[in-house]
Design a protein around this motif. Sequence first.
Motif, short mmCIF file in Angstrom:
data_model
loop_
_atom_site.label_atom_id
_atom_site.label_comp_id
_atom_site.label_asym_id
_atom_site.label_seq_id
_atom_site.Cartn_x
_atom_site.Cartn_y
_atom_site.Cartn_z
N GLN A 141 -1.42 -20.41 -6.02
CA GLN A 141 -2.13 -20.23 -7.28
C GLN A 141 -1.26 -19.54 -8.32
O GLN A 141 -1.73 -19.22 -9.41
N GLY A 142 -0.01 -19.30 -7.99
CA GLY A 142 0.92 -18.73 -8.96
C GLY A 142 1.21 -17.26 -8.80
O GLY A 142 1.92 -16.67 -9.62
N ALA A 143 0.66 -16.61 -7.78
CA ALA A 143 0.93 -15.19 -7.58
C ALA A 143 2.36 -14.99 -7.10
O ALA A 143 2.94 -15.85 -6.43
N SER A 144 2.93 -13.83 -7.46
CA SER A 144 4.28 -13.51 -7.01
C SER A 144 4.26 -13.14 -5.54
O SER A 144 3.20 -12.87 -4.96
N LEU A 145 5.46 -13.09 -4.94
CA LEU A 145 5.57 -12.70 -3.53
C LEU A 145 5.05 -11.28 -3.33
O LEU A 145 4.35 -11.00 -2.34
N GLN A 187 -5.62 3.02 -1.40
CA GLN A 187 -5.25 1.62 -1.56
C GLN A 187 -5.16 1.25 -3.03
O GLN A 187 -4.31 0.44 -3.44
N LEU A 188 -6.02 1.82 -3.87
CA LEU A 188 -5.89 1.61 -5.31
C LEU A 188 -4.59 2.22 -5.81
O LEU A 188 -3.91 1.63 -6.67
N LEU A 189 -4.26 3.40 -5.29
CA LEU A 189 -2.99 4.03 -5.65
C LEU A 189 -1.81 3.15 -5.22
O LEU A 189 -0.86 2.93 -5.98
N TYR A 190 -1.89 2.63 -4.00
CA TYR A 190 -0.84 1.76 -3.47
C TYR A 190 -0.67 0.51 -4.34
O TYR A 190 0.45 0.03 -4.56
N THR A 191 -1.78 0.01 -4.86
CA THR A 191 -1.76 -1.26 -5.59
C THR A 191 -1.33 -1.10 -7.05
O THR A 191 -0.61 -1.95 -7.60
N TYR A 192 -1.74 0.01 -7.70
CA TYR A 192 -1.56 0.10 -9.16
C TYR A 192 -0.59 1.19 -9.61
O TYR A 192 -0.14 1.13 -10.77
N ALA A 193 -0.27 2.17 -8.79
CA ALA A 193 0.65 3.22 -9.24
C ALA A 193 2.08 2.69 -9.27
O ALA A 193 2.57 2.16 -8.27
N PRO A 194 2.78 2.80 -10.39
CA PRO A 194 4.14 2.26 -10.50
C PRO A 194 5.10 2.81 -9.45
O PRO A 194 5.90 2.06 -8.87
N PHE A 195 5.02 4.12 -9.18
CA PHE A 195 5.97 4.67 -8.20
C PHE A 195 5.69 4.13 -6.80
O PHE A 195 6.61 3.95 -6.00
N MET A 196 4.42 3.82 -6.51
CA MET A 196 4.10 3.21 -5.22
C MET A 196 4.58 1.75 -5.18
O MET A 196 5.03 1.27 -4.14
N ASN A 197 4.49 1.08 -6.34
CA ASN A 197 5.00 -0.29 -6.40
C ASN A 197 6.50 -0.32 -6.11
O ASN A 197 7.00 -1.22 -5.41
N ASP A 198 7.21 0.68 -6.61
CA ASP A 198 8.66 0.74 -6.37
C ASP A 198 8.97 1.10 -4.92
O ASP A 198 9.88 0.54 -4.31
N LEU A 199 8.18 2.04 -4.37
CA LEU A 199 8.48 2.55 -3.02
C LEU A 199 8.10 1.54 -1.94
O LEU A 199 8.85 1.33 -0.98
N PHE A 200 6.94 0.90 -2.12
CA PHE A 200 6.42 0.01 -1.06
C PHE A 200 6.46 -1.47 -1.44
O PHE A 200 5.93 -2.30 -0.73
N ARG A 201 7.07 -1.79 -2.60
CA ARG A 201 7.23 -3.17 -3.05
C ARG A 201 5.87 -3.87 -3.21
O ARG A 201 5.69 -5.04 -2.85
N SER A 202 4.89 -3.09 -3.68
CA SER A 202 3.57 -3.64 -3.96
C SER A 202 3.49 -4.04 -5.43
O SER A 202 4.42 -3.80 -6.20
N ALA A 203 2.35 -4.64 -5.80
CA ALA A 203 2.17 -5.08 -7.18
C ALA A 203 0.69 -5.11 -7.50
O ALA A 203 -0.14 -5.34 -6.62
#
Length: 901
Positions: free
Chosen positions: A784-788, A839-855
Amino acid sequence: MEIVTKPSGREILAPYQRTTAQVAADLGGDVKAGLSVPEAAARLERSGPNTLPAPRRRGPVVRFLLQFHSPLIYVLLLSAVITAVLGDHVDAAVILGVVIANAIVGFAQEARAEKALAALVAMTQISATVIRDGTARVIPSTDLVPGDLVVLEAGGKVPADLRVAHSDDLQIDESALTGESAPVSKDPEAVTAEAVLADRHNMAYSGTLVTHGTGTAIVTATGAATELGLIHHLVGQATAVQTPLTRKIARFSRLVTVAILGLAALTFLIGVLRGQPAAEMLTAAVALAVGAIPEGLPAVVTITLAFGVARMVRRNAIIRRLPAVETLGSTTVICTDKTGTLTENRMTVTTVATGGHLYDVTGTGYAPHGRLLLAGHPVDVGAHPGLGATLKAGLACNDAHIVPEGNEWKLVGDPTEGALVTSAAKAGIDSVPDRVETLPFASERQYMATLHQDGIVYVKGSVERVLALCDTQLDAGGASQPLDHPAVTELAEALGRQGLRVLAFASGEPAAPGAGLDALPSLTLLGLQAMHDPPRPAAADAVRACRTAGIQVKMITGDHAETAAAIGAQIGLSGEVMTGPDIAACPDEQLPDAVERAAVFARVSPEQKLRLVRALQSRSHVIAMTGDGVNDAPALKQADIGVAMGQAGTEVAKESADMVLTDDDFASIEAAVEEGRGVFDNLVKFIVWALPANIGLGLVLVAAIVIGGELPILPVQVLWLNMTAILVLGLPFALEPHDDDIMHRPPRDPALPLITRPLAARILLVSAILLTGAFGLFHWEQNQGASLAEARTIVVNVFAMTLLTYLFNCLSMHRPMLLRGIRRNPWVGAGALALIAIQLLYTYAPFMNDLFRSAPINAGAWARVTAVAVLAYALVELAKRLTRPSPHERKNYQPPSAFTL
């Protein structure tokens, strides 16, 4: 020649080489009156408490490093090294951080367990009876000092090193110190310097057990100065105790480790053979290993057991051996004493029968306030010689004392003997001629005898045993007449049917001067004293709860059959009554059936208790057996759960038991069974909840490698799940209250595996849902077009949210527990909110996105994640409903005829 040195520097012979008088003089003691209270306090200040030196324990650094000593942790550390070599330093740091966090949790839990152990040791410290200022008193054994005069009685533990001053057939089991299996007879005579430890018959050593008789002895050494302190510096050191359950889990961990390593190696090989880069396959193998490891399992098992044991302590049951926690959940029969366990053990004489009259005794408890009545009118004891003689015999043949303490009277000694002292005091009888010789009560004799300075022998004991020693009895005027054996027996049975415990009293003179008590003369029956011991208020409810739980309750007592049957009826025990002679006459092959039918066992000897346990075990029952006496030890050891009385129980019984009741109350046994079932339930609930995540993660990664696509989840994201979801949602299981119907279920078959087939099917069902939901959404979102990164974030949230909804499935194995689970265990609600927040922190916090490669993901993705989680909850609830046993099946449950191990 062995010598000891006094503080003054003067060398003297060792205590066993000197006479009792010399030892007392050297220590400043007194073989009659003991030390004075002020002198004892001063000596305690100088010498310190009577305790062994604190054992050497591992330092905090060593204990922390030992937290890493586990096959599963080794795999994680290896994964961190491989990840670092591959250049993923952030992932390696996260893996290492999780390992260290687990070690910190384990270290903190171990420290808490040591504190709990210290508290339990303090609760089970022994007491000692000492004579100070000429008065017997019970003190903690830690307060003993050299020179103290100690009273030794059968069933007690020797509290210090002692020089025997007086012995009435005193025998001590010294096997713990010398290795000698047979008890050693003790007497005060001095021995030579060449006598080795096992031959010093005038000494009693700390930690040994009094098996027979009574005596007095002078304390010669305490604490580290005792023989036990010199050779056993490590006494009391806490050792890691493995239970059957923890051994199963340890084996499970080793098998999982081997399986994970094999599967990781296989997936690596498959990927490489398919032409995929080796570095990428190594990352996949690391992710598989990290994902499939149930890191939280050992910690939650330890924490759950610790909380369970702590709850049992609050309900008056101290677990001495951890396997008892598990075995309690499988108990099918509880064999319990009557006196003090089902009853209050506060004896009060209510009736005295002598000379053809029945005298009523008023007043309750041990206060010597009350009257003696005949047909409702007060009597003058002097005008009723039979009554006075019977009461005097009860006081003479007695080792108990009652002493005023504030506004109450305190008993020192056996409750039955205390009741006899009190009944005599109500008649103004408070002294008898000094005792010359004593034949202590023994269960095989069923009587006690004393010889006094006036040449009179007094005997007290069971009615049938004392009658067998008598030829005559007192009439109404106090004269002797031929014994009417049938009439006395009928009277005793009539009193027994009222729930009264009946003792008989007799007297006589030695057959020849100086004959003593070696051969009792023909005696004259003086009378009977009948005493009431009311059932404990909670006993009937506890018996009813056990029967509802599929547990048989069988009362075993040395009392008369009529008394036992009456008490049994009052607490709800219905069934046949079987006596000791019945047991003795019953052939071994018929005994199991007979024991199965009976609910009350009367006039049972300790040796017959052992036979009863074996008979029940031959029917594949799991037995909890209570006991308090020396001779109960074999039955306590033979039973699956030995239960000793903390207040009335002897140290011999406590040493042999798996569990000690601090309040001696049967209701505490029922509470311990309930808590034992709850502990096991919580462990099973956690395992059934946690395993699908590990299996599902492994299946997702294997599927990705087999089809040759991108990994749906990275090692660092797997660790995030294990660090958050498993920890935040897993720990509430340790605090989960037991199910309301836990005592409405049959006992657990000990032959069943930890995870039964229905539960294994449930684990596989949820694993399949996780595989389908996570793997399917991963590819659907990408299409559906989502990134990895977004697709992988959705996979992590599928696992987290499904574990959240599945948590509510696992709060009960049979019933829905959605809102009710939050109400009864606030930690569940707190854990759910905490997981959603992180889990909201994991999904939306920028520093968590960098640390755990989430988005960040959109609302539609959350809706699909939620749909998978809700579907998992609904399917598991449907499976629970289809496999739930019907009320009819539960009601008609019968214990299995045989358990296979």
